[in-house]
Design a protein around this motif. Structure first.
Motif, PDB file in Angstrom:
ATOM      1  N   SER A 241      -2.804   2.127  -9.608  1.00 27.09           N
ATOM      2  CA  SER A 241      -3.532   2.788 -10.697  1.00 27.09           C
ATOM      3  C   SER A 241      -2.641   3.738 -11.507  1.00 27.09           C
ATOM      4  O   SER A 241      -2.956   4.044 -12.651  1.00 27.09           O
ATOM      5  N   LYS A 242      -1.525   4.179 -10.946  1.00 28.35           N
ATOM      6  CA  LYS A 242      -0.620   5.064 -11.690  1.00 28.35           C
ATOM      7  C   LYS A 242       0.205   4.300 -12.718  1.00 28.35           C
ATOM      8  O   LYS A 242       0.464   4.793 -13.802  1.00 28.35           O
TER       9      LYS A 242
ATOM     10  N   ALA B 116       0.838  -1.200   0.000  1.00 25.15           N
ATOM     11  CA  ALA B 116       0.000   0.000   0.000  1.00 25.15           C
ATOM     12  C   ALA B 116       0.876   1.255   0.000  1.00 25.15           C
ATOM     13  O   ALA B 116       0.574   2.232  -0.695  1.00 25.15           O
ATOM     14  N   HIS B 117       1.974   1.220   0.725  1.00 28.93           N
ATOM     15  CA  HIS B 117       2.907   2.354   0.762  1.00 28.93           C
ATOM     16  C   HIS B 117       3.506   2.623  -0.621  1.00 28.93           C
ATOM     17  O   HIS B 117       3.802   3.763  -0.961  1.00 28.93           O
ATOM     18  N   ASP B 118       3.653   1.564  -1.410  1.00 26.36           N
ATOM     19  CA  ASP B 118       4.196   1.703  -2.767  1.00 26.36           C
ATOM     20  C   ASP B 118       3.123   1.994  -3.811  1.00 26.36           C
ATOM     21  O   ASP B 118       3.379   1.911  -5.013  1.00 26.36           O
ATOM     22  N   GLY B 119       1.905   2.306  -3.372  1.00 24.06           N
ATOM     23  CA  GLY B 119       0.865   2.752  -4.295  1.00 24.06           C
ATOM     24  C   GLY B 119      -0.154   1.712  -4.711  1.00 24.06           C
ATOM     25  O   GLY B 119      -1.000   1.986  -5.558  1.00 24.06           O
ATOM     26  N   PHE B 120      -0.103   0.513  -4.143  1.00 24.29           N
ATOM     27  CA  PHE B 120      -1.069  -0.526  -4.510  1.00 24.29           C
ATOM     28  C   PHE B 120      -2.323  -0.401  -3.652  1.00 24.29           C
ATOM     29  O   PHE B 120      -2.242  -0.267  -2.432  1.00 24.29           O
ATOM     30  N   GLU B 121      -3.474  -0.440  -4.304  1.00 22.76           N
ATOM     31  CA  GLU B 121      -4.761  -0.387  -3.616  1.00 22.76           C
ATOM     32  C   GLU B 121      -5.432  -1.751  -3.718  1.00 22.76           C
ATOM     33  O   GLU B 121      -5.482  -2.343  -4.800  1.00 22.76           O
ATOM     34  N   GLU B 122      -5.949  -2.216  -2.606  1.00 21.45           N
ATOM     35  CA  GLU B 122      -6.587  -3.540  -2.572  1.00 21.45           C
ATOM     36  C   GLU B 122      -7.784  -3.591  -3.502  1.00 21.45           C
ATOM     37  O   GLU B 122      -8.612  -2.693  -3.521  1.00 21.45           O
TER      38      GLU B 122
ATOM     39  N   ASP C  17       4.257 -11.478  -5.600  1.00 21.69           N
ATOM     40  CA  ASP C  17       4.483 -11.340  -7.032  1.00 21.69           C
ATOM     41  C   ASP C  17       4.032  -9.940  -7.424  1.00 21.69           C
ATOM     42  O   ASP C  17       2.920  -9.531  -7.087  1.00 21.69           O
ATOM     43  N   ILE C  18       4.911  -9.192  -8.091  1.00 20.58           N
ATOM     44  CA  ILE C  18       4.546  -7.858  -8.556  1.00 20.58           C
ATOM     45  C   ILE C  18       4.723  -7.814 -10.065  1.00 20.58           C
ATOM     46  O   ILE C  18       5.839  -7.962 -10.560  1.00 20.58           O
TER      47      ILE C  18
END
Length: 80
Positions: free
Chosen positions: A49-50, A19-25, A70-71
């Motif tokens: 989303s970016k 979440a800190h790196d910009g991922f939204e659940e 996994d990213i």
């Protein structure tokens, strides 16, 4: 019960970092099995989303809790 606390802490740390790196659940599931119906593991997925990147974290209850991350199709390894 100590193992479950460690697993919950580990899962929360991973989700917090993502979440800190910009991922939204956008998806979260918990797998339960056995008579006690305690969580046996689960999956969390998030979308940045970016960048359009998707992150997945899968956790498994075990003697030593495991989390697989996994990213965007690249496995995150602990030794990297």
């Amino acid at each position: 019960m100590e193992r479950m606390n460690r697993l919950a802490e580990l899962r929360e740390s991973v989700v917090s970092a993502l979440a800190h790196d910009g991922f939204e659940e956008y998806k979260r599931e918990v797998a339960r099995c056995g008579h006690d119906r305690a969580p046996a593991g689960g999956v969390w997925q998030g979308l940045n989303s970016k960048t359009g990147a998707i992150a997945s974290a899968i956790w498994v209850r075990a003697d030593t809790p495991l989390v697989f991350i996994d990213i965007d199709g690249e496995t995150v390894r602990g030794d990297a």
